[in-house]
Scaffold this motif. Structure first.
Motif, short mmCIF file in Angstrom:
data_model
loop_
_atom_site.label_atom_id
_atom_site.label_comp_id
_atom_site.label_asym_id
_atom_site.label_seq_id
_atom_site.Cartn_x
_atom_site.Cartn_y
_atom_site.Cartn_z
N PRO A 55 0.83 -1.22 0.00
CA PRO A 55 0.00 0.00 0.00
C PRO A 55 0.86 1.26 0.00
CG PRO A 55 0.01 -1.01 2.18
CD PRO A 55 0.71 -1.97 1.26
N ALA A 56 0.39 2.27 -0.73
CA ALA A 56 1.10 3.56 -0.75
C ALA A 56 0.68 4.37 0.47
CB ALA A 56 0.77 4.31 -2.04
N LEU A 57 1.61 5.16 0.98
CA LEU A 57 1.36 6.03 2.12
C LEU A 57 1.46 7.48 1.67
CD1 LEU A 57 3.49 4.14 4.79
CD2 LEU A 57 1.02 3.97 4.43
N ALA A 58 0.57 8.32 2.15
CA ALA A 58 0.53 9.72 1.73
C ALA A 58 0.75 10.62 2.93
CB ALA A 58 -0.82 10.04 1.07
N LYS A 59 1.95 11.20 3.01
CA LYS A 59 2.25 12.14 4.10
C LYS A 59 1.66 13.51 3.82
CE LYS A 59 6.66 9.85 5.15
NZ LYS A 59 6.61 8.91 4.02
N VAL A 60 1.53 13.84 2.52
CA VAL A 60 0.95 15.12 2.11
C VAL A 60 -0.07 14.84 1.00
CG1 VAL A 60 2.96 16.50 2.73
CG2 VAL A 60 2.84 15.49 0.45
N ASP A 61 -0.68 15.89 0.49
CA ASP A 61 -1.73 15.69 -0.52
C ASP A 61 -1.19 15.07 -1.80
OD1 ASP A 61 -3.24 16.94 1.37
OD2 ASP A 61 -3.63 18.76 0.20
N LEU A 62 -0.07 15.61 -2.30
CA LEU A 62 0.50 15.15 -3.57
C LEU A 62 2.03 15.17 -3.48
CD1 LEU A 62 -1.69 17.26 -6.05
CD2 LEU A 62 -1.91 14.80 -5.67
N VAL A 63 2.66 14.13 -3.99
CA VAL A 63 4.12 14.10 -4.13
C VAL A 63 4.43 13.76 -5.59
CG1 VAL A 63 6.30 13.08 -3.42
CG2 VAL A 63 4.46 13.35 -1.75
N PHE A 64 4.97 14.73 -6.32
CA PHE A 64 5.36 14.52 -7.72
C PHE A 64 6.81 14.07 -7.76
CE2 PHE A 64 1.68 17.15 -8.19
CZ PHE A 64 1.15 16.88 -9.44
N GLY A 65 7.06 12.94 -8.37
CA GLY A 65 8.43 12.47 -8.58
C GLY A 65 8.71 12.38 -10.07
N VAL A 66 9.78 13.02 -10.52
CA VAL A 66 10.19 12.97 -11.92
C VAL A 66 11.57 12.32 -11.97
CG1 VAL A 66 10.80 14.32 -13.97
CG2 VAL A 66 8.82 14.98 -12.57
N TYR A 67 11.73 11.34 -12.86
CA TYR A 67 12.97 10.56 -12.92
C TYR A 67 13.59 10.72 -14.30
CZ TYR A 67 10.58 8.79 -8.86
OH TYR A 67 9.91 8.72 -7.65
N THR A 68 14.71 11.42 -14.33
CA THR A 68 15.37 11.72 -15.59
C THR A 68 16.05 10.49 -16.16
OG1 THR A 68 17.43 12.40 -14.52
CG2 THR A 68 15.73 14.09 -14.82
N ALA A 69 16.31 10.51 -17.46
CA ALA A 69 16.95 9.40 -18.15
C ALA A 69 17.98 9.95 -19.12
CB ALA A 69 15.92 8.54 -18.88
N GLU A 70 18.76 9.07 -19.70
CA GLU A 70 19.77 9.49 -20.67
C GLU A 70 19.12 10.06 -21.91
OE1 GLU A 70 20.37 5.08 -22.72
OE2 GLU A 70 21.89 5.87 -21.35
N SER A 71 19.87 10.86 -22.66
CA SER A 71 19.34 11.50 -23.86
C SER A 71 18.74 10.48 -24.81
CB SER A 71 20.47 12.27 -24.56
OG SER A 71 19.98 12.89 -25.73
#
Length: 685
Positions: free
Chosen positions: A370-386
């Motif tokens: 199960p996912a846990l939510a400490k705040v309303d929204l957490v945006f995660g962006v994961y960069t990759a190679e070109s």
């Protein structure tokens, strides 16, 4: 540490909640040696003192009580469970930190040759960055123990308790202005002063009084072209990709919430020394990044502001988030997180999703936890190679949002990024957040397709105001208590006042403030500003002086129309700031009453010129003005006429809406379409 103090306090309020758990849940495929795994976990807990620490207190002041390494094998909270429910329960259950160690382990044989292993730590003892050293040590310990050996860990230079002591010694006391933490707190007090308590986003459910911590996760993708555009824009503007995404997310949140004051939290690793890298512990700090998102500003301008804000925050990152909360002293609630309810992280994607161990074991993340939510929204962006797209995930509070809603938020973020990387000078308020389906839905709901038929929305509202059918000139147009006015008199008074406004320079795109109670004078004033070609800006007759000044400054209005019987707004404005014009429907008509055309105006009036500007209440920050064109107002009036059937002089409209509420324009101008009668309800009734 400072961060642990807040975790301890929250835990004392409710030790049953798993909201502040840090779970590591792995799927293990292969012939797992469960005894060797347990021995490896014991090795890890022995190695990291904070995992065998309880947090009692003396007179309400908590401290770390590190328990002997010899107790670990017997005291470790280790259970082999028989269902996924045992895993889910371990992830969701809280810790009683005064008595329990902040770690528990559950193992479930999910199928022959398959296991699920959950190592759950409380946030008081670990952070997200702790999972790296935890997994590394756990794997090394398992490899050694499954071979009948003792793991040869490199000695740790320090333990987390050493860091906590160092933090208090070096940063000093928040009460000491000369200390490091005292000096940085001065910055945060000023930076976050007046921040709205909550960023209210469109939710699927009302916010509960106590947040449950239940969460979900929605995944999204940033296409290759957009991802490469982010990198190019960052390089060209001297910023980081994080800052580009931060600015774009601020735009989305501002547009969704209707607030121009947006605070986004961002995790800061807080491991500034090499000796801290291999430790399990709570080093992470949360920086509150506050942005003012003005709809009239270019994205490039916003990005420059975001750069300054983020760099200043990084320069004051030694002070822990908990100390910032204490210093700023926002409203405290169990319903929402303090200072910021939306977080953002931008980091490199993990190189591999699975790890192979000797003996044919394969470890990979278990998606069923199960996912846990400490705040309303957490945006995660994961960069990759070109040449590769960037991945993203939004962890959301299930108390508030459905997954489909959050997917929509993420889609809007990608849409904003796509728009600004190609045109960074785009005005923030002009960025289109809607997709084609949403645009089509709005057209369908509003009847706008009908309003676009040839000839239906041509011209301006001034044309209708000035061209009443001669046969209706003696029909009653407006009723105000005992006072009435017919269409002929309304036209005459409108034209006289409009000519006075024109002499003062009022014309297309010129704002005129109107502060008049609901009365004949209000109708005449609005019609006159429109006839003159200007756009009117309603101001409540009881508006405080600060709001009056703010609206006048924001719109540039230097003409204020008031009722001869109610001059309150004029009395709240400094002398010389505006020119005050009085309107009195009971006074004799003196002046030129002939119809006004473009030849009388200071410039030609077109359908796309502004007709009126309405300001919000300001409950979510400063009031925000929305300007509506003649074309848009005409479409709204036509759609209203068609929907409700206002087509006859016999129609009677009861006008009850406050002049500062945007639909009031329907009450003011319906008569010019149908030649019906408007009955005004007395102000305050």
């Amino acid at each position: 540490s400072f961060a642990q103090q807040r975790m301890w306090f929250i835990n004392r309020l409710d030790s049953s909640s798993g909201m502040y758990n840090i779970p590591l849940v792995l799927r293990v495929v292969g012939d797992l040696d469960v005894d060797a795994l347990r021995a490896a976990v014991v090795d890890v807990v022995v190695r990291h003192e904070v995992l065998r620490t309880t947090f009692p207190d003396v007179d309400g002041v908590p401290f770390q009580l590190v328990h002997p390494a010899g107790e670990v094998a017997e005291r470790l909270d280790w259970v082999v469970v028989d269902s996924v429910g045992g895993i889910e329960g371990a992830v969701a259950a809280g810790f009683v930190l005064q008595e329990q160690w902040p770690v528990r382990v559950r193992v479930w044989g999910s199928a022959p040759g398959e296991y699920v292993v959950a190592v759950v730590m409380h946030h008081i003892a670990a952070d997200g960055e702790s999972l790296g050293p935890l997994v590394s040590d756990l794997v090394a310990g398992y490899v050694a123990r499954s071979s009948g050996e003792v793991p040869g860990f490199a000695p740790l230079e320090v333990q987390f308790a050493d860091f906590a002591l160092w933090q208090h010694e070096v940063l000093g006391s928040p009460d000491d202005p000369s200390s490091v933490i005292g000096g940085q707190l001065a910055y945060w007090r000023e930076q976050l002063a007046g921040l709205p308590d909550v960023l209210e986003l469109p939710a699927d459910r009302p916010r509960p009084q106590v947040a449950s911590g239940r969460g979900g996760q929605a995944r999204f993708e940033i296409p290759v072209g957009v991802a490469e555009g982010i990198s190019r824009l960052a390089a060209a503007r001297g910023v980081t990709p994080f800052m580009v995404v931060h600015a774009a997310l601020a735009v989305v949140l501002a547009r969704l919430s209707g607030s121009d004051d947006v605070a986004i939290g961002s995790p800061f690793a807080g491991r500034g020394q090499p000796a801290l890298e291999p430790l399990v512990g709570m080093f992470v700090n949360t920086l509150v990044l506050r942005s003012r998102v003005r709809g009239s500003e270019s994205f490039a301008g916003l990005l420059a502001d975001v750069r300054d804000t983020d760099l200043a925050a990084f320069a004051h990152s030694d002070v822990p988030f908990e100390a910032v909360v204490e210093a700023v002293d926002p409203v405290r609630s169990e319903a929402f997180a303090p200072l910021t309810q939306v977080w953002l992280s931008v980091e490199e994607a993990r190189a591999a999703e699975s790890v192979e161990l000797p003996g044919g074991l394969e470890l990979s993340p278990f998606d069923g936890a199960p996912a846990l939510a400490k705040v309303d929204l957490v945006f995660g962006v994961y960069t990759a190679e070109s040449g590769s797209p960037w991945s993203g995930a939004v962890t959301y509070a299930a108390d508030l949002f459905d997954e489909s809603t959050v997917v929509g938020f993420a889609d809007r973020l990608v849409r904003v990024l796509s728009a600004v990387v190609s045109e960074p000078e785009t005005v923030v308020g002009d960025i289109d957040l809607l997709d084609a389906v949403e645009h089509a839905s709005i057209v369908s709901w509003s009847g706008a397709e009908a309003s676009r038929e040839p000839g239906l929305v041509t011209g301006t509202l001034a044309d209708l105001v000035e061209n009443v059918e001669p046969s209706f000139l003696h029909a009653i147009a407006v009723v105000d208590g005992e006072r009435t006015i017919d269409y002929g008199e309304l036209a005459d008074r409108t034209n006289v006042l409009a000519r006075e406004l024109i002499r003062l320079g009022v014309g297309p795109e010129v704002a005129v403030a109107i502060s008049v109670p609901r009365s004949l004078e209000m109708v005449i004033a609005a019609h006159a500003v429109v006839a003159a070609g200007g756009h009117f800006v309603p101001i409540g007759v009881d508006a405080p002086a600060e709001r009056v000044r703010f609206i006048l400054e924001s719109t540039g209005a230097d003409v204020l129309v008031v009722s001869a019987h109610a001059r309150e707004a004029a009395d709240r404005v400094d002398a010389g700031v505006v020119r005050v014009v009085e309107v009195d429907a009971s006074a004799p008509i003196v002046g030129d009453t002939s119809t006004i055309t473009d030849s009388d105006r200071v410039a030609s009036l077109h359908p796309d010129h502004a007709m009126y500007t309405i300001f919000t209440s300001g409950s979510t920050g400063k009031p925000k003005g929305v300007t509506v064109s003649h074309r848009a107002a005409m479409a709204m009036l036509r759609a209203d006429q068609e929907h409700y059937g206002f087509t006859s002089p016999e129609d009677v409209i009861l006008a009850v809406l406050d002049f500062t509420f945007y639909p009031s324009v329907l009450d003011l101008f319906r008569p010019v379409l149908s030649q019906g009668k408007v009955v005004l309800v007395e102000q305050g009734e």
